[in-house]
Design a protein around this motif. Structure first.
Motif, PDB file in Angstrom:
ATOM      1  N   ASN A   1       0.685  -1.192  -0.074  1.00  0.00           N
ATOM      2  CA  ASN A   1      -0.063   0.082   0.102  1.00  0.00           C
ATOM      3  C   ASN A   1       0.810   1.324   0.009  1.00  0.00           C
ATOM      4  OD1 ASN A   1      -2.640  -1.351  -0.068  1.00  0.00           O
ATOM      5  ND2 ASN A   1      -2.425  -1.532   2.044  1.00  0.00           N
ATOM      6  N   LEU A   2       2.176   1.113  -0.106  1.00  0.00           N
ATOM      7  CA  LEU A   2       3.089   2.224  -0.320  1.00  0.00           C
ATOM      8  C   LEU A   2       3.422   2.761   0.938  1.00  0.00           C
ATOM      9  CD1 LEU A   2       2.362   3.430  -4.154  1.00  0.00           C
ATOM     10  CD2 LEU A   2       4.014   1.765  -3.339  1.00  0.00           C
ATOM     11  N   THR A   3       3.355   2.386   2.155  1.00  0.00           N
ATOM     12  CA  THR A   3       3.823   2.834   3.137  1.00  0.00           C
ATOM     13  C   THR A   3       5.403   2.454   3.476  1.00  0.00           C
ATOM     14  OG1 THR A   3       2.877   1.042   4.673  1.00  0.00           O
ATOM     15  CG2 THR A   3       1.693   3.001   4.264  1.00  0.00           C
ATOM     16  N   ARG A   4       6.199   3.171   3.997  1.00  0.00           N
ATOM     17  CA  ARG A   4       7.472   2.888   4.133  1.00  0.00           C
ATOM     18  C   ARG A   4       7.581   1.828   5.290  1.00  0.00           C
ATOM     19  NH1 ARG A   4      12.187   7.331   5.717  1.00  0.00           N
ATOM     20  NH2 ARG A   4      12.255   7.777   3.285  1.00  0.00           N
ATOM     21  N   ILE A   5       8.472   0.995   5.039  1.00  0.00           N
ATOM     22  CA  ILE A   5       8.896  -0.006   5.713  1.00  0.00           C
ATOM     23  C   ILE A   5      10.195   0.208   6.253  1.00  0.00           C
ATOM     24  CG2 ILE A   5       9.602  -2.643   6.121  1.00  0.00           C
ATOM     25  CD1 ILE A   5       7.215  -3.141   4.190  1.00  0.00           C
ATOM     26  N   SER A   6      11.315   0.526   5.593  1.00  0.00           N
ATOM     27  CA  SER A   6      12.539   0.857   5.822  1.00  0.00           C
ATOM     28  C   SER A   6      13.082   1.473   4.755  1.00  0.00           C
ATOM     29  CB  SER A   6      13.320  -0.444   6.110  1.00  0.00           C
ATOM     30  OG  SER A   6      13.609  -1.213   5.268  1.00  0.00           O
ATOM     31  N   SER A   7      14.219   2.292   5.041  1.00  0.00           N
ATOM     32  CA  SER A   7      15.073   3.053   4.077  1.00  0.00           C
ATOM     33  C   SER A   7      16.563   2.747   4.272  1.00  0.00           C
ATOM     34  CB  SER A   7      14.798   4.452   4.160  1.00  0.00           C
ATOM     35  OG  SER A   7      15.571   5.216   3.185  1.00  0.00           O
ATOM     36  N   ILE A   8      17.212   2.519   3.259  1.00  0.00           N
ATOM     37  CA  ILE A   8      18.728   2.255   3.168  1.00  0.00           C
ATOM     38  C   ILE A   8      19.330   3.350   2.393  1.00  0.00           C
ATOM     39  CG2 ILE A   8      20.411   0.420   2.730  1.00  0.00           C
ATOM     40  CD1 ILE A   8      18.190  -1.676   2.480  1.00  0.00           C
ATOM     41  N   ASN A   9      20.329   3.747   2.919  1.00  0.00           N
ATOM     42  CA  ASN A   9      21.129   4.860   2.287  1.00  0.00           C
ATOM     43  C   ASN A   9      22.595   4.775   2.786  1.00  0.00           C
ATOM     44  OD1 ASN A   9      21.436   7.295   4.338  1.00  0.00           O
ATOM     45  ND2 ASN A   9      19.212   6.534   4.283  1.00  0.00           N
ATOM     46  N   SER A  10      23.576   4.920   2.079  1.00  0.00           N
ATOM     47  CA  SER A  10      24.955   4.684   2.478  1.00  0.00           C
ATOM     48  C   SER A  10      25.783   5.542   1.308  1.00  0.00           C
ATOM     49  CB  SER A  10      25.335   3.351   2.371  1.00  0.00           C
ATOM     50  OG  SER A  10      26.673   3.087   2.466  1.00  0.00           O
ATOM     51  N   THR A  11      26.649   6.155   1.957  1.00  0.00           N
ATOM     52  CA  THR A  11      27.753   6.784   1.469  1.00  0.00           C
ATOM     53  C   THR A  11      28.566   5.952   0.735  1.00  0.00           C
ATOM     54  OG1 THR A  11      28.768   7.720   3.417  1.00  0.00           O
ATOM     55  CG2 THR A  11      27.188   9.240   2.362  1.00  0.00           C
ATOM     56  N   SER A  12      28.800   4.734   1.525  1.00  0.00           N
ATOM     57  CA  SER A  12      29.959   3.779   1.154  1.00  0.00           C
ATOM     58  C   SER A  12      29.375   3.093  -0.299  1.00  0.00           C
ATOM     59  CB  SER A  12      29.799   2.670   2.258  1.00  0.00           C
ATOM     60  OG  SER A  12      30.202   3.114   3.271  1.00  0.00           O
ATOM     61  N   TYR A  13      28.463   3.287  -0.853  1.00  0.00           N
ATOM     62  CA  TYR A  13      28.043   2.364  -2.066  1.00  0.00           C
ATOM     63  C   TYR A  13      27.668   3.566  -3.166  1.00  0.00           C
ATOM     64  CZ  TYR A  13      27.986  -1.710   1.062  1.00  0.00           C
ATOM     65  OH  TYR A  13      28.409  -2.744   1.839  1.00  0.00           O
ATOM     66  N   HIS A  14      28.117   3.372  -4.272  1.00  0.00           N
ATOM     67  CA  HIS A  14      27.301   4.145  -5.591  1.00  0.00           C
ATOM     68  C   HIS A  14      25.965   3.781  -5.553  1.00  0.00           C
ATOM     69  CE1 HIS A  14      30.952   5.979  -6.953  1.00  0.00           C
ATOM     70  NE2 HIS A  14      31.781   4.786  -6.556  1.00  0.00           N
ATOM     71  N   GLY A  15      25.385   4.642  -6.361  1.00  0.00           N
ATOM     72  CA  GLY A  15      23.844   4.686  -6.596  1.00  0.00           C
ATOM     73  C   GLY A  15      23.460   3.023  -7.289  1.00  0.00           C
ATOM     74  N   ALA A  16      22.247   2.922  -6.915  1.00  0.00           N
ATOM     75  CA  ALA A  16      21.888   1.637  -7.774  1.00  0.00           C
ATOM     76  C   ALA A  16      21.372   1.666  -9.251  1.00  0.00           C
ATOM     77  CB  ALA A  16      20.868   0.996  -6.932  1.00  0.00           C
ATOM     78  N   THR A  17      21.406   0.915  -9.983  1.00  0.00           N
ATOM     79  CA  THR A  17      20.912   0.900 -11.496  1.00  0.00           C
ATOM     80  C   THR A  17      19.769  -0.160 -11.883  1.00  0.00           C
ATOM     81  OG1 THR A  17      22.715  -0.352 -12.095  1.00  0.00           O
ATOM     82  CG2 THR A  17      23.021   2.108 -12.278  1.00  0.00           C
ATOM     83  N   GLY A  18      19.953  -1.251 -10.770  1.00  0.00           N
ATOM     84  CA  GLY A  18      18.891  -2.244 -11.101  1.00  0.00           C
ATOM     85  C   GLY A  18      18.496  -3.377 -10.090  1.00  0.00           C
ATOM     86  N   ILE A  19      17.600  -3.936 -10.008  1.00  0.00           N
ATOM     87  CA  ILE A  19      17.430  -4.973  -8.970  1.00  0.00           C
ATOM     88  C   ILE A  19      16.626  -6.158  -9.383  1.00  0.00           C
ATOM     89  CG2 ILE A  19      15.247  -3.762  -8.456  1.00  0.00           C
ATOM     90  CD1 ILE A  19      15.631  -4.390  -5.360  1.00  0.00           C
ATOM     91  N   VAL A  20      17.272  -7.379  -9.064  1.00  0.00           N
ATOM     92  CA  VAL A  20      16.371  -8.512  -8.934  1.00  0.00           C
ATOM     93  C   VAL A  20      16.239  -9.274  -7.657  1.00  0.00           C
ATOM     94  CG1 VAL A  20      16.904  -8.780 -11.560  1.00  0.00           C
ATOM     95  CG2 VAL A  20      18.224  -9.747  -9.722  1.00  0.00           C
ATOM     96  N   PHE A  21      15.478 -10.506  -7.734  1.00  0.00           N
ATOM     97  CA  PHE A  21      15.150 -11.151  -6.402  1.00  0.00           C
ATOM     98  C   PHE A  21      15.396 -12.658  -6.853  1.00  0.00           C
ATOM     99  CE2 PHE A  21      12.729  -6.984  -5.466  1.00  0.00           C
ATOM    100  CZ  PHE A  21      13.188  -6.855  -4.265  1.00  0.00           C
ATOM    101  N   ASP A  22      15.825 -13.278  -5.880  1.00  0.00           N
ATOM    102  CA  ASP A  22      15.825 -14.871  -6.168  1.00  0.00           C
ATOM    103  C   ASP A  22      14.496 -15.366  -5.200  1.00  0.00           C
ATOM    104  OD1 ASP A  22      16.196 -15.321  -3.086  1.00  0.00           O
ATOM    105  OD2 ASP A  22      18.379 -15.474  -3.650  1.00  0.00           O
ATOM    106  N   GLU A  23      14.344 -16.605  -5.563  1.00  0.00           N
ATOM    107  CA  GLU A  23      13.245 -17.438  -4.654  1.00  0.00           C
ATOM    108  C   GLU A  23      13.028 -17.467  -3.142  1.00  0.00           C
ATOM    109  OE1 GLU A  23      15.195 -18.869  -6.501  1.00  0.00           O
ATOM    110  OE2 GLU A  23      14.355 -19.403  -8.738  1.00  0.00           O
ATOM    111  N   ASP A  24      14.193 -16.849  -2.673  1.00  0.00           N
ATOM    112  CA  ASP A  24      14.234 -16.988  -0.960  1.00  0.00           C
ATOM    113  C   ASP A  24      14.074 -15.527  -0.827  1.00  0.00           C
ATOM    114  OD1 ASP A  24      14.845 -19.865  -0.980  1.00  0.00           O
ATOM    115  OD2 ASP A  24      16.830 -19.374  -1.409  1.00  0.00           O
ATOM    116  N   GLY A  25      13.712 -14.483  -1.545  1.00  0.00           N
ATOM    117  CA  GLY A  25      13.812 -13.070  -1.071  1.00  0.00           C
ATOM    118  C   GLY A  25      14.740 -12.298  -1.049  1.00  0.00           C
ATOM    119  N   TYR A  26      16.153 -12.964  -1.377  1.00  0.00           N
ATOM    120  CA  TYR A  26      17.031 -12.134  -1.443  1.00  0.00           C
ATOM    121  C   TYR A  26      17.309 -11.080  -2.733  1.00  0.00           C
ATOM    122  CZ  TYR A  26      19.282 -14.868   2.270  1.00  0.00           C
ATOM    123  OH  TYR A  26      19.598 -15.500   3.376  1.00  0.00           O
TER     124      TYR A  26
END
Length: 489
Positions: free
Chosen positions: A235-260
């Protein structure tokens, strides 16, 4: 005098055709290595043409890109089936991503001639590429929809909307059957920066938690951006937010069957593995940078990106297992992949689209790859044989006539054997090989048709027959006597 007659019989002839069919099926297999290139297709609709995203539905692959073109292709060999050109829309369009929701193809992007001055737009097509509906986002320009996904019931669109002096991330929830209605919205502003500084580049649905993950960058400035991830409920309510200056910005995302989650870090040239709770559990530095597209199939992660070597940018594919160990690596064409859009996959293939640089160096063309996910490709060969046999059946009849007349007819019987072989390769084109082998059997058969002849009476003309011989003998005798007398003289 008359001919004598005898009792005969009448025969009736029936020709019966008997069809005999037999089917023989054999099974074989072909081995494919992981990341084998199954096919490559090119497309060029303008001097500056690049493909952004792919999505799959059944036997069809949909490829979208600039300048506002959508192509429907065969997953088996990439052949073009049909296309849609944005020029029919009436206004300039920039297309960024697509997804298939039931019998609809949902495409998102920007209405406008550039990414910095357009408006968020969502387009709904049927699967034959007929435009059925279009909706503009309720955001002040510049705004744009960059990524879209489908959870089996609703679609979720992520993009950017305008805030005074900057852009904010925007996520929308919509129903494909009522595409013009926004069911829920989420907004967040990772930073106060300039135009196009904060970009949500990809969106995905965790198959275990059903949460919505939006990944992108904060304060994007070429290679100096930083990672930002928003994890939202359905329903588009925030669960959590991850932000880090240790990593560059993300360009893509996929998941496996176990939720990783597996996330590409653009200019970081790396992949992060994050569990369903948002904790980083692994990372790998790739052999190229930036890492731009990512796909998942059969327990493997396919990462695509580019690298510049000796002034030339080239495309690469690196395949990882779930523990981020490299399984395969391929060097591809010269060219690149746009930072918007995504790769796609089914159980047998991975599809990625980008661009290649023409030899002249001043123009681009679409390039579309299909890679194998490995394993055996099973196929069947079915041969069907049909034979036609002609049988003659004679039925005697007790009917008798005074005489019989026999007429003989000779005809040719031709038997044709046809084999139709259908070969299906799950990893390539389902070749249909039809081999027609004609076996001509010529049989000379005599059909005896015994029918009725009218009784005829032959009259012997005795005067003519009885007088003929004496007259001949008389003439012969006179001639001999004449010649004898002449010779004596």
């Amino acid at each position: 005098m008359s001919l004598g007659v005898s009792i005969g019989f009448l025969a009736m002839i029936f020709i019966m055709l008997l069809l005999l069919s037999s089917i023989v099926t054999t099974v074989g297999e072909t081995m494919y290595d992981i990341a084998d290139t199954l096919w490559i297709q090119y497309s060029n609709s303008s001097p500056t043409s690049y493909a952004t995203s792919t999505c799959v539905s059944g036997n069809y692959l949909y490829v979208i890109g600039y300048p506002a073109v959508i192509e429907k292709r065969s997953i088996y060999n990439g052949s073009l089936i049909s296309s849609w050109n944005g020029s029919s829309y009436g206004k300039s369009l920039l297309l960024s991503d697509c997804t298939v929701a039931g019998d609809k193809l949902i495409v998102v992007g920007v209405e406008g001639s550039n990414w910095y001055a357009g408006r968020w737009i969502i387009l709904g097509f049927n699967l034959d590429l007929n435009l059925m509906e279009s909706y503009l986002g309720n955001y002040t320009p510049p705004s744009g929809a960059l990524s879209v996904t489908y959870d089996g019931r609703y679609i979720y669109v992520s993009g950017f909307g305008s805030d005074p002096g900057t852009e904010e991330w925007v996520v929308e929830k919509r129903d494909p059957s009522a595409l013009g209605v926004v069911l829920a919205t989420y907004n967040v502003n990772p930073s106060i920066g300039g135009v196009m500084s904060d970009l949500p580049r990809a969106i995905g649905v965790n198959p275990v938690t059903r949460d919505i993950w939006v990944v992108g960058s904060r304060e994007f400035n070429n290679s100096s951006d930083m990672l930002w991830i928003e994890i939202l409920s359905a329903n588009l309510t925030r669960i959590s937010s991850i932000n880090s200056t240790s990593y560059h910005g993300a360009t893509g995302i996929v998941f496996d069957e176990d939720g990783y989650a597996y996330i590409t870090l653009g200019y970081g040239g790396a992949v992060l593995k994050i569990d369903m709770y948002g904790d980083v559990v692994g990372s790998l530095k790739l052999d190229f940078s930036p890492a731009i597209k990512i796909a998942y199939a059969r327990g493997l992660i396919y990462v695509l990106g580019t690298n510049e070597l000796y002034g030339e940018r080239k495309q690469y594919l690196q395949v990882l297992d779930k523990n981020l160990n490299t399984v395969a690596f391929k060097s591809l064409m010269q060219g690149g992949f746009p930072f918007i859009g995504k790769a796609s996959s089914d159980s047998d293939r991975v599809y990625i689209a980008g661009y290649v640089i023409e030899p002249e160096g001043d123009s681009y063309s679409w390039i579309i790859y299909s890679f194998s996910t490995g394993g055996r490709a099973y196929y069947t060969v079915t041969a069907t044989t049909t034979k036609t046999t002609t049988t003659t059946v004679t039925i005697p009849s007790p009917t008798t006539v005074t005489t019989t007349k026999t007429e003989s007819y000779t005809y040719t019987v031709t038997t044709t054997l046809t084999e139709r072989r259908t070969i299906y390769y799950p990893f390539s084109v389902p070749y249909v090989i039809t081999t027609t082998t004609s076996i001509i059997v010529t049989t000379a058969e005599t059909i005896t048709i015994q029918g009725v002849n009218n009784t005829k009476t032959y009259i012997l003309r005795e005067p003519i027959v009885d007088m003929l011989l004496p007259i001949l003998l008389l003439v012969l005798g006179l001639a001999i006597g004449f010649l004898t007398r002449y010779i004596k003289l």
